[in-house]
Write an enzyme that holds these catalytic residues in place. Sequence first.
Site, short mmCIF file in Angstrom:
data_model
loop_
_atom_site.label_atom_id
_atom_site.label_comp_id
_atom_site.label_asym_id
_atom_site.label_seq_id
_atom_site.Cartn_x
_atom_site.Cartn_y
_atom_site.Cartn_z
N HIS A 56 0.85 -1.21 0.00
CA HIS A 56 0.00 0.00 0.00
C HIS A 56 0.88 1.25 0.00
O HIS A 56 0.58 2.24 -0.68
CB HIS A 56 -0.87 0.06 1.25
CG HIS A 56 -1.87 -1.05 1.38
ND1 HIS A 56 -1.73 -2.08 2.27
CD2 HIS A 56 -3.03 -1.27 0.73
CE1 HIS A 56 -2.77 -2.90 2.17
NE2 HIS A 56 -3.57 -2.42 1.24
N GLN A 174 -8.84 -6.95 -10.56
CA GLN A 174 -9.52 -5.76 -10.02
C GLN A 174 -9.12 -4.52 -10.80
O GLN A 174 -9.97 -3.70 -11.20
CB GLN A 174 -9.18 -5.61 -8.54
CG GLN A 174 -9.57 -4.25 -7.96
CD GLN A 174 -9.35 -4.15 -6.47
OE1 GLN A 174 -10.12 -4.70 -5.71
NE2 GLN A 174 -8.30 -3.46 -6.04
N SER A 206 0.28 -9.12 1.49
CA SER A 206 -1.18 -9.06 1.50
C SER A 206 -1.66 -9.02 2.95
O SER A 206 -1.06 -9.67 3.82
CB SER A 206 -1.76 -10.32 0.83
OG SER A 206 -3.12 -10.45 1.14
N ARG A 208 -4.07 -10.51 3.96
CA ARG A 208 -4.53 -11.87 4.29
C ARG A 208 -3.39 -12.80 4.70
O ARG A 208 -3.65 -13.89 5.21
CB ARG A 208 -5.29 -12.46 3.11
CG ARG A 208 -6.66 -11.79 2.96
CD ARG A 208 -7.36 -12.18 1.69
NE ARG A 208 -8.36 -11.19 1.33
CZ ARG A 208 -9.64 -11.25 1.66
NH1 ARG A 208 -10.10 -12.25 2.34
NH2 ARG A 208 -10.47 -10.29 1.29
O1 PAF Z 1 -8.00 -3.38 -3.22
C1 PAF Z 1 -8.65 -3.01 -2.22
O2 PAF Z 1 -8.11 -2.82 -1.12
C2 PAF Z 1 -10.14 -2.79 -2.35
O3 PAF Z 1 -10.71 -3.71 -3.22
C3 PAF Z 1 -10.51 -1.35 -2.75
C4 PAF Z 1 -9.98 -1.01 -4.12
C5 PAF Z 1 -9.96 -0.38 -1.72
C6 PAF Z 1 -12.02 -1.20 -2.79
O4 PAF Z 1 -12.59 -1.49 -1.55
#
Ligand code: PAF
Length: 301
Positions: A56, A174, A206, A208
């Site tokens: 992130h 995504q 991740s 997770r």
């Molecule tokens: O990738 C993510 O963390 C989520 O899918 C997102 C893009 C923040 C949408 O909730």
Amino acid sequence: MQAPCATAAIPVQSIVSNNMQTVTTIAELRQVVGAARRAGKSIGFVPTMGNLHQGHLNLLITARERTDFVVSSIFVNPLQFNAKDDLERYPRTLEEDQQSLIEYGCDLLFAPSESEVYSSDRASQTFVEVPGISEMYCGASRPGHFRGVTTIVNKLFNLVQPDLAVFGKKDFQQLHIIRRMVTDLSMPVELVGVDTARAESGLALSSRNGYLTKDELKRAPVFYAQLRTIHDALVGGSDDFEGLIKQAIESLERESFKPDYIHIVRRSDLQPATPKDRELVVLAAAFLGQARLIDNLEVDC
Ligand code: PAF
């Protein structure tokens, strides 16, 4: 996207920490972003569900480099979870996340409650859905998941109205689906995909991974190793897609993974690749204990 809302003074009940402000309401968010925009700043946006890791933070770095005012959001979006227990156990670490965001130069954090984002009448919620691709791969295993993602991302884009938004390529499907949404709906936002952050072992970072036991953590890098094996075979000229996938699945099963899928697809549209295609991506998902891991590897043949 909606026009920016009127700028009547709204009392901002925010936490200001160093230079980062945390807001929890849509009105505050619009007020602060509106002020930055009126000051001539370009707006970068990094949407997240929190429990931030280096993956992130790399997105933050990109947004910081490319724009003047960086907004991030932390919202564990119930619409994209199929199982209630998965939603409930999703790690929530707001205070640590705020510290990381401050360190990486975030200007504004939007951390709304569920009721701030969605009305209580879920049945009448308007959705945004990219058809076809949203039902494939992860979408086949998690029905409704991508509809939940596109709905919240669309909503967040409407609220923040960013010039640029940054997403991780770890969630390759995504990102592809969000690109389709942005193109199909002519949304005025530039999307940037950032490479997957990995541990030294190759394991993709991740939130997770926190569900893995010590022993599973030791075995988890086998997942990426199998993608590399497929990658190397494809680059080496193999076009036996089925054989490569079968071998990888067997190797994962030997390490007690429960593979969900492995597909070799075209990068441009994520449809099944043929031996003629040159720009590919291997998409994979597998369970290891309580964790559902996903990963991918781009291949240029
Ligand atoms: O990738 C993510 O963390 C989520 O899918 C997102 C893009 C923040 C949408 O909730």
